[in-house]
Design an enzyme around this catalytic site. Structure first.
Site, short mmCIF file in Angstrom:
data_model
loop_
_atom_site.label_atom_id
_atom_site.label_comp_id
_atom_site.label_asym_id
_atom_site.label_seq_id
_atom_site.Cartn_x
_atom_site.Cartn_y
_atom_site.Cartn_z
N ASP A 11 13.76 56.15 21.79
CA ASP A 11 12.77 55.32 22.46
C ASP A 11 12.24 54.25 21.50
O ASP A 11 12.27 54.42 20.28
CB ASP A 11 11.58 56.18 22.92
CG ASP A 11 11.88 56.96 24.19
OD1 ASP A 11 12.94 56.74 24.80
OD2 ASP A 11 11.03 57.78 24.58
N ARG A 15 18.91 50.68 26.36
CA ARG A 15 17.96 50.64 27.48
C ARG A 15 17.02 49.45 27.27
O ARG A 15 16.42 49.31 26.21
CB ARG A 15 17.14 51.92 27.53
CG ARG A 15 16.11 51.91 28.69
CD ARG A 15 15.05 53.01 28.52
NE ARG A 15 15.61 54.32 28.38
CZ ARG A 15 15.02 55.29 27.67
NH1 ARG A 15 13.88 55.08 27.03
NH2 ARG A 15 15.60 56.48 27.58
C1 LIG Z 1 13.41 54.93 31.97
C2 LIG Z 1 12.29 54.22 31.25
C3 LIG Z 1 12.15 54.41 29.90
C4 LIG Z 1 11.14 53.72 29.20
N1 LIG Z 1 11.10 53.79 27.84
C5 LIG Z 1 10.23 53.01 27.16
C6 LIG Z 1 10.26 52.91 25.75
O1 LIG Z 1 11.07 53.55 25.07
N2 LIG Z 1 9.35 52.08 25.14
C7 LIG Z 1 8.45 51.35 25.85
O2 LIG Z 1 7.68 50.59 25.25
N3 LIG Z 1 8.38 51.43 27.19
C8 LIG Z 1 9.24 52.24 27.86
N4 LIG Z 1 9.19 52.27 29.23
C9 LIG Z 1 8.04 51.69 29.96
C10 LIG Z 1 8.25 50.22 30.24
O3 LIG Z 1 8.11 49.47 29.06
C11 LIG Z 1 7.22 49.69 31.28
O4 LIG Z 1 5.93 49.87 30.78
C12 LIG Z 1 7.30 50.38 32.63
O5 LIG Z 1 8.62 50.62 33.00
C13 LIG Z 1 6.67 49.49 33.72
O6 LIG Z 1 7.41 48.30 33.85
P1 LIG Z 1 8.35 47.95 35.11
O7 LIG Z 1 9.60 47.35 34.55
O8 LIG Z 1 8.56 49.14 35.95
O9 LIG Z 1 7.63 46.78 35.83
P2 LIG Z 1 6.17 46.63 36.45
O10 LIG Z 1 6.06 45.19 36.82
O11 LIG Z 1 5.16 47.21 35.53
O12 LIG Z 1 6.24 47.54 37.73
C14 LIG Z 1 7.01 47.21 38.87
C15 LIG Z 1 6.57 48.14 40.00
O13 LIG Z 1 6.90 49.50 39.67
C16 LIG Z 1 5.84 50.37 40.02
N5 LIG Z 1 5.25 50.96 38.80
C17 LIG Z 1 5.50 50.59 37.52
N6 LIG Z 1 4.81 51.38 36.66
C18 LIG Z 1 4.10 52.24 37.42
C19 LIG Z 1 3.21 53.31 37.11
N7 LIG Z 1 2.91 53.65 35.86
N8 LIG Z 1 2.67 53.99 38.14
C20 LIG Z 1 2.97 53.70 39.43
N9 LIG Z 1 3.81 52.70 39.77
C21 LIG Z 1 4.38 51.98 38.78
C22 LIG Z 1 4.84 49.55 40.76
O14 LIG Z 1 5.18 49.60 42.14
C23 LIG Z 1 5.04 48.17 40.21
O15 LIG Z 1 4.64 47.15 41.08
C24 LIG Z 1 10.22 52.92 29.93
C25 LIG Z 1 10.38 52.74 31.30
C26 LIG Z 1 11.40 53.36 31.97
C27 LIG Z 1 11.56 53.12 33.43
#
Ligand SMILES: Cc1cc2nc3c(=O)[nH]c(=O)nc-3n(C[C@H](O)[C@H](O)[C@H](O)COP(=O)(O)OP(=O)(O)OC[C@H]3O[C@@H](n4cnc5c(N)ncnc54)[C@H](O)[C@@H]3O)c2cc1C
Length: 308
Positions: free
Chosen positions: A134, A184
């Site tokens: 991560d 990722r």
């Molecule tokens: C598989 C995976 C691994 C990850 N690993 C890391 C990592 O190693 N390091 C790191 O910094 N970040 C990590 N993240 C978190 C990432 O950086 C984002 O903070 C997170 O994915 C929200 O961004 P989004 O792309 O979904 O877009 P957003 O614009 O935040 O969300 C798009 C839509 O998804 C839904 N959504 C998103 N988050 C939430 C929530 N918490 N609760 C409810 N609904 C939500 C909502 O409907 C929102 O409108 C990871 C995310 C995923 C999916």
């Protein structure tokens, strides 16, 4: 505006004690955390696999303070892998690892984290699966990428994460895409300053698309970590344009978020992996999920007030 405040609270010991001890926290935490023990998480893995989904398992925890905690974390992953071996899930269940849980931020932490993560990567390879490192806050990344490169000498399938909000990430993406790595791409979940990261959501989304393009056109295996419908559609379009088949990339989403979309994409033939976190030290992970969506915080605050 709430996001940065919650992210600051995610690093506060006082808030950690308060939130972790509140009995009303549990039902809200359960949406994002698949249980506390290996025995809790195994049925979840089976259930996700029955829905045609793959998993990446994360034993929650970070920012430890003693080397003993780092070896305990390594042993927790080794126990998990032993459990998974009997299930015959092979590469459907990979591991995600935070190197700070393996001691990276302690004195001599780079070597300690490498020494702790190597046996986990070896054990994962033994059961036919792999490990993804991560991405945590930006100060940890040079060490994370160096450990990734070192592990890939023996285990080329070892993956890593890059964060679209950081200015450095386009260059990292180019290097990793040329190396043929599993990568990722995520937007980024930590509190970073304007000296190193985009602050504006639209800027982050634009950077994500630029990086996605580099990965999809490159030699590696892109893992698209996002719930954002626009980015999912752009990925599908890019895959068509560069001729990537459905098994040449995968979507990844978090346990508890957009479950129906996960199943829908899998039913369309996409590989979809659900990042499934479990364990007792869930505070940091949980607070980052609250910060991502203010509605989660309102729900959490309401349950504190009405039941607390
Ligand atoms: C598989 C995976 C691994 C990850 N690993 C890391 C990592 O190693 N390091 C790191 O910094 N970040 C990590 N993240 C978190 C990432 O950086 C984002 O903070 C997170 O994915 C929200 O961004 P989004 O792309 O979904 O877009 P957003 O614009 O935040 O969300 C798009 C839509 O998804 C839904 N959504 C998103 N988050 C939430 C929530 N918490 N609760 C409810 N609904 C939500 C909502 O409907 C929102 O409108 C990871 C995310 C995923 C999916």
């Amino acid at each position: 505006m709430l996001g940065p405040v919650i992210l600051a609270a995610s690093r506060s010991d006082r808030m950690r004690r308060l939130v972790s001890a509140a009995p009303v926290t549990k039902p809200v935490v359960e949406r994002f955390i698949a249980g506390e023990t290996v025995d809790d998480v195994v049925p979840v893995v089976k259930h996700l696999a029955d829905r045609g989904l793959e998993v990446s398992l994360d034993v929650v925890g970070e920012d430890i303070t003693t080397p003993e905690q780092s070896t305990a974390a390594r042993d927790a992953y080794l126990r998990l892998i032993d459990h998974l071996e009997g299930l015959g899930l092979g590469e459907r269940a990979e591991m995600s690892v935070k190197l700070t849980l393996f001691g990276q931020a302690l004195p001599g932490g780079h070597e300690l984290a490498l020494a702790n993560v190597r046996p986990v990567v070896e054990a994962a390879a033994r059961i036919g699966t792999t490990v993804t490192l991560d991405a945590e806050d930006h100060t940890t990344l040079d060490s994370m990428f160096a450990i990734h490169e070192e592990l890939r000498k023996d285990f080329p399938q070892t993956g890593c994460v890059i964060q679209a909000y950081l200015f450095r990430t386009e260059a990292d993406a180019r290097r990793l895409a040329a190396n043929g790595s599993r990568v990722r791409i995520v937007k980024g979940a930590y509190k970073e300053t304007a000296s190193v990261a985009y602050q504006d959501k639209a800027e982050i989304d634009k950077a994500y698309v630029r990086i996605l393009k580099i990965l999809m056109e490159g030699e590696g295996y892109p893992m698209i970590g996002s719930h954002d419908p626009r980015l999912i559609a752009i990925t599908q379009e890019l895959a068509r344009r560069v001729g990537r088949k459905l098994d040449d990339y995968e979507f990844q989403m978090l346990y508890g978020i957009r479950g129906e979309e996960q199943t829908r994409l899998a039913a369309e033939g996409h590989r979809v992996r659900v990042y499934t976190a479990y364990g007792t030290d869930w505070y940091g992970y949980f607070m980052r999920r609250l910060a991502e969506k203010p509605a989660n915080l309102r729900f959490f605050a309401r349950s504190m007030i009405t039941k607390g």
